[in-house]
Design a protein around this motif. Structure first.
Motif, PDB file in Angstrom:
ATOM      1  N   UNK A   1      13.173 -22.164 -27.390  1.00 20.83           N
ATOM      2  CA  UNK A   1      14.517 -22.469 -27.676  1.00 20.83           C
ATOM      3  C   UNK A   1      15.245 -22.579 -26.062  1.00 20.83           C
ATOM      4  N   UNK A   2      14.879 -21.947 -25.156  1.00 23.04           N
ATOM      5  CA  UNK A   2      15.713 -22.309 -23.758  1.00 23.04           C
ATOM      6  C   UNK A   2      15.427 -23.917 -23.501  1.00 23.04           C
ATOM      7  N   UNK A   3      14.497 -24.336 -23.508  1.00 28.12           N
ATOM      8  CA  UNK A   3      13.985 -25.630 -23.190  1.00 28.12           C
ATOM      9  C   UNK A   3      14.679 -26.664 -24.198  1.00 28.12           C
ATOM     10  N   UNK A   4      14.684 -26.367 -25.314  1.00 26.09           N
ATOM     11  CA  UNK A   4      15.236 -27.268 -26.393  1.00 26.09           C
ATOM     12  C   UNK A   4      16.723 -27.273 -26.236  1.00 26.09           C
ATOM     13  N   UNK A   5      17.273 -26.371 -25.902  1.00 28.00           N
ATOM     14  CA  UNK A   5      18.870 -26.437 -25.631  1.00 28.00           C
ATOM     15  C   UNK A   5      19.383 -27.316 -24.610  1.00 28.00           C
ATOM     16  N   UNK A   6      18.364 -27.723 -23.705  1.00 23.77           N
ATOM     17  CA  UNK A   6      18.897 -28.704 -22.773  1.00 23.77           C
ATOM     18  C   UNK A   6      18.331 -30.128 -22.988  1.00 23.77           C
ATOM     19  N   UNK A   7      17.747 -30.163 -24.083  1.00 25.86           N
ATOM     20  CA  UNK A   7      17.383 -31.717 -24.466  1.00 25.86           C
ATOM     21  C   UNK A   7      18.496 -31.858 -25.594  1.00 25.86           C
ATOM     22  N   UNK A   8      19.449 -32.982 -25.430  1.00 27.53           N
ATOM     23  CA  UNK A   8      20.319 -33.529 -26.421  1.00 27.53           C
ATOM     24  C   UNK A   8      19.765 -34.750 -27.145  1.00 27.53           C
ATOM     25  N   UNK A   9      20.000 -34.893 -28.362  1.00 23.49           N
ATOM     26  CA  UNK A   9      19.668 -36.249 -29.085  1.00 23.49           C
ATOM     27  C   UNK A   9      20.755 -36.510 -30.036  1.00 23.49           C
ATOM     28  N   UNK A  10      20.907 -37.790 -30.244  1.00 22.39           N
ATOM     29  CA  UNK A  10      21.754 -38.439 -31.329  1.00 22.39           C
ATOM     30  C   UNK A  10      21.035 -38.740 -32.525  1.00 22.39           C
ATOM     31  N   UNK A  11      21.802 -38.066 -33.683  1.00 22.12           N
ATOM     32  CA  UNK A  11      20.989 -38.317 -34.904  1.00 22.12           C
ATOM     33  C   UNK A  11      21.044 -39.390 -35.781  1.00 22.12           C
ATOM     34  N   UNK A  12      21.993 -40.460 -35.596  1.00 17.61           N
ATOM     35  CA  UNK A  12      22.171 -41.443 -36.495  1.00 17.61           C
ATOM     36  C   UNK A  12      22.303 -42.812 -35.484  1.00 17.61           C
ATOM     37  N   UNK A  13      22.101 -43.944 -35.890  1.00 19.60           N
ATOM     38  CA  UNK A  13      22.206 -45.141 -35.083  1.00 19.60           C
ATOM     39  C   UNK A  13      23.736 -45.486 -35.169  1.00 19.60           C
ATOM     40  N   UNK A  14      24.603 -44.774 -35.891  1.00 19.19           N
ATOM     41  CA  UNK A  14      25.877 -45.302 -36.010  1.00 19.19           C
ATOM     42  C   UNK A  14      26.947 -44.538 -34.963  1.00 19.19           C
ATOM     43  N   UNK A  15      26.300 -43.407 -34.327  1.00 15.35           N
ATOM     44  CA  UNK A  15      26.887 -42.790 -33.278  1.00 15.35           C
ATOM     45  C   UNK A  15      25.836 -42.499 -32.194  1.00 15.35           C
ATOM     46  N   UNK A  16      26.109 -43.171 -30.978  1.00 18.50           N
ATOM     47  CA  UNK A  16      24.961 -42.932 -30.123  1.00 18.50           C
ATOM     48  C   UNK A  16      25.385 -41.887 -29.032  1.00 18.50           C
ATOM     49  N   UNK A  17      26.225 -41.292 -29.348  1.00 16.30           N
ATOM     50  CA  UNK A  17      26.476 -39.797 -28.400  1.00 16.30           C
ATOM     51  C   UNK A  17      25.749 -38.663 -28.688  1.00 16.30           C
ATOM     52  N   UNK A  18      25.075 -38.321 -27.990  1.00 19.39           N
ATOM     53  CA  UNK A  18      24.243 -37.022 -28.217  1.00 19.39           C
ATOM     54  C   UNK A  18      25.021 -35.667 -28.252  1.00 19.39           C
ATOM     55  N   UNK A  19      25.304 -35.266 -29.392  1.00 26.20           N
ATOM     56  CA  UNK A  19      26.258 -34.185 -29.822  1.00 26.20           C
ATOM     57  C   UNK A  19      25.744 -32.910 -29.854  1.00 26.20           C
ATOM     58  N   UNK A  20      24.283 -33.180 -30.348  1.00 22.69           N
ATOM     59  CA  UNK A  20      23.567 -31.682 -30.818  1.00 22.69           C
ATOM     60  C   UNK A  20      22.134 -31.712 -29.890  1.00 22.69           C
ATOM     61  N   UNK A  21      21.878 -30.459 -29.387  1.00 18.00           N
ATOM     62  CA  UNK A  21      20.672 -30.354 -28.774  1.00 18.00           C
ATOM     63  C   UNK A  21      19.448 -30.226 -29.936  1.00 18.00           C
ATOM     64  N   UNK A  22      18.231 -30.281 -29.538  1.00 19.39           N
ATOM     65  CA  UNK A  22      17.116 -29.898 -30.572  1.00 19.39           C
ATOM     66  C   UNK A  22      17.291 -28.434 -30.919  1.00 19.39           C
TER      67      UNK A  22
END
Length: 392
Positions: free
Chosen positions: A221-242
Motif C-alpha cells: 500500500x505505501x508504494x501504491x498510494x504514490x502512483x496515481x492513475x486515471x480511470x476513464x478516457x473521458x477524464x485524463x486527470x489522475x484523481x485516484x491512486x492505486x
C-alpha cells in the motif's frame, strides 16, 4: 642576491603548502560528490524510501477472532484485457514520466528486496518465512533475464526494461476478505494479497496461466498510494491512486474460488457453465446483501423495496403470459408494459386509474361482419339488427 633569495624561499614554501591543501580539499569534494551521485542514482532506480512510521500508517489492524461473527475468503480473477474497469492496472506498458503499471511496481519491489513474496500454493496460501520466494529461483522459473551481483543474502538483481514481461501480465489473482465485526457492527471488505499471473501462448496457439507469487496488500500500500492513475478516457486527470482503486472496490473480477474444506475451485464444483455463473452471482449477492439484512429499513426504503418487488412480479407475469419459460431473463421495456403494470405505476404516483379505464387503451380490433349464408337467419339475431342499423 642572498637577501632576495631569503625573501623568495619562504613565499615559495607557503605557496606550495597552500596548493597542496587546496588539492586535498578538491579531491575530497570530488569524492564526496561522486558518492552522492551514486547514492542519488541508486535512490532513483530503487524508488522512494518507506519508513517504518509510514508503513505503520498503512497497516490495517486485524480484527480479533473473538469479535468476528462472520468471515469469508473469496478468490477473484481480474482480467486486464477484456474488462474495461481493470485497464488502469495494465497501462502504461512502459515507464512514462515516472509512471509505472502495477506489474512493474510489484516486480521491482520484490526484486529489490523491499517487500517479501510468498509461494503460490493454489488455495492454501501461508504467509510465513518458510514459504518466502527466493528471487533468483523465481526469475529462473519464469525465464526472466537478469544480472546478478554478489552471492547469498547480499546478492542484488538487475532487470533491463526490455526484459520485464509486462505484455504477459494480463491477469491478477486477489484474495478478498469479508468480515463482520460484532464490536463495531460493520461489514468490512478488504484485499489481503495480490498475485500477478503471466499468460503465455504455446506453439499450438493455446494460452496458459502461470501464477507467479503472492504479495501482501498491506506491505504494498505505501508504494501504491504514490502512483496515481486515471480511470476513464473521458477524464485524463489522475484523481485516484492505486491504493484508492483497490480500497474503493473499483476493480471488477469474477469469483474463481472460495475457501472450502475440499480446496476445490468453482469450475471443479460446478462443471456446467450456467451452473457456475449462477453460483458466482449467488455468492456475490449473498455477500452484498448480508450487511443490508442486519438493519431495519426506513419507511422510504421499505416502500421502495415493495415497489421494486411489485414491478418484478408484474414483469414475471408478462413473461409467463408471452410463453417465456425463464421469466427472470426477460427484460420488459416501458413500451411493452401490460395495463396492470401501468395501473400499479399510476397508483404509486398518486394517479388512481381503474383497470377498466386502462384496458380501454388497448387497440381495438375492427369487427368484420360475416358474409350472409344461404341458411335463413333468425329475425332477432344481433347480426341482422346491426346490419339494419348500418343501412339506416
Amino acid at each position: 642576491m642572498l637577501k632576495v633569495l631569503k625573501k623568495i624561499l619562504p613565499i615559495a614554501a607557503l605557496a606550495v603548502t597552500v596548493l597542496s591543501t587546496v588539492a586535498q580539499d578538491n579531491t575530497g569534494v570530488v569524492r564526496r560528490s561522486g558518492a552522492s551521485k551514486r547514492g542519488q542514482k541508486q535512490e532513483e532506480t530503487t524508488g522512494p524510501k518507506i519508513t517504518d512510521r509510514m508503513q505503520g500508517f498503512f497497516d490495517s489492524p486485524k480484527t480479533h477472532d473473538a469479535d468476528l461473527a462472520y468471515m469469508r475468503e473469496i478468490y477473484r480473477q481480474l482480467d486486464l484485457k477484456n474488462v474495461p474497469e481493470n485497464t488502469p492496472l495494465y497501462f502504461p506498458e512502459d515507464v512514462v514520466d515516472g509512471q509505472q503499471n502495477l506489474f512493474r511496481i510489484i516486480l521491482g519491489l520484490v526484486v529489490d528486496g523491499k517487500i517479501p513474496a510468498f509461494e503460490y500454493l493454489d488455495g492454501r496460501e501461508v504467509f510465513t518465512d518458510q514459504y518466502k520466494v527466493k528471487v533468483g529461483e523465481m526469475l529462473d522459473r519464469f525465464d526472466i533475464m537478469y544480472q546478478k551481483q554478489g552471492e547469498g543474502d547480499r546478492a542484488t538483481y538487475t532487470i533491463e526494461e526490455a526484459d520485464v514481461p509486462t505484455g504477459q501480465a494480463l491477469k491478477y489473482y486477489i484474495i478478498e476478505k469479508w468480515e463482520f465485526d460484532r464490536r463495531s457492527n460493520q461489514m468490512k471488505t478488504f484485499v489481503e494479497a495480490i498475485c500477478p499471473v503471466l499468460t503465455r501462448t504455446d506453439d499450438f496457439g493455446g494460452s496458459a496461466n502461470y501464477p507467479m507469487f503472492w504479495v501482501k496488500f498491506d506491505q504494498l500500500r505505501p508504494y501504491l498510494a504514490q502512483q496515481y492513475v486515471f480511470l476513464t478516457d473521458d477524464n485524463n486527470l489522475p484523481q485516484y491512486s492505486l491504493d484508492d482503486y483497490f480500497n474503493l472496490g473499483m476493480y471488477k473480477g469474477e469469483i474463481y474460488k472460495t475457501k472450502n474444506l475440499r480446496n476445490l475451485s468453482m469450475a471443479q464444483m460446478f462443471p456446467d457453465e450456467d451452473d457456475l455463473k449462477r453460483a458466482q452471482d449467488s455468492i456475490d449477492t449473498r455477500l452484498r446483501e448480508f450487511g443490508k439484512n442486519l438493519w431495519v429499513p426506513t419507511r422510504d426504503e421499505y416502500l421502495a423495496m415493495r415497489d421494486a418487488e411489485e414491478e418484478a412480479a408484474a414483469a414475471r407475469e408478462l413473461a409467463l403470459a408471452n410463453g417465456d419459460s425463464i421469466p427472470e431473463r426477460t427484460v420488459v421495456t416501458a413500451d411493452e408494459e401490460t395495463p396492470s403494470v401501468k395501473t400499479r405505476a399510476s397508483k404509486r404516483s398518486g394517479r388512481k386509474k381503474s383497470s377498466s379505464a386502462a384496458s380501454k387503451k388497448k387497440p381495438s380490433t375492427p369487427k368484420v361482419s360475416k358474409p350472409k349464408s344461404s341458411s335463413p337467419t333468425p329475425s332477432n339475431s344481433n347480426a341482422a339488427k346491426s346490419v339494419r342499423r348500418r343501412k339506416r
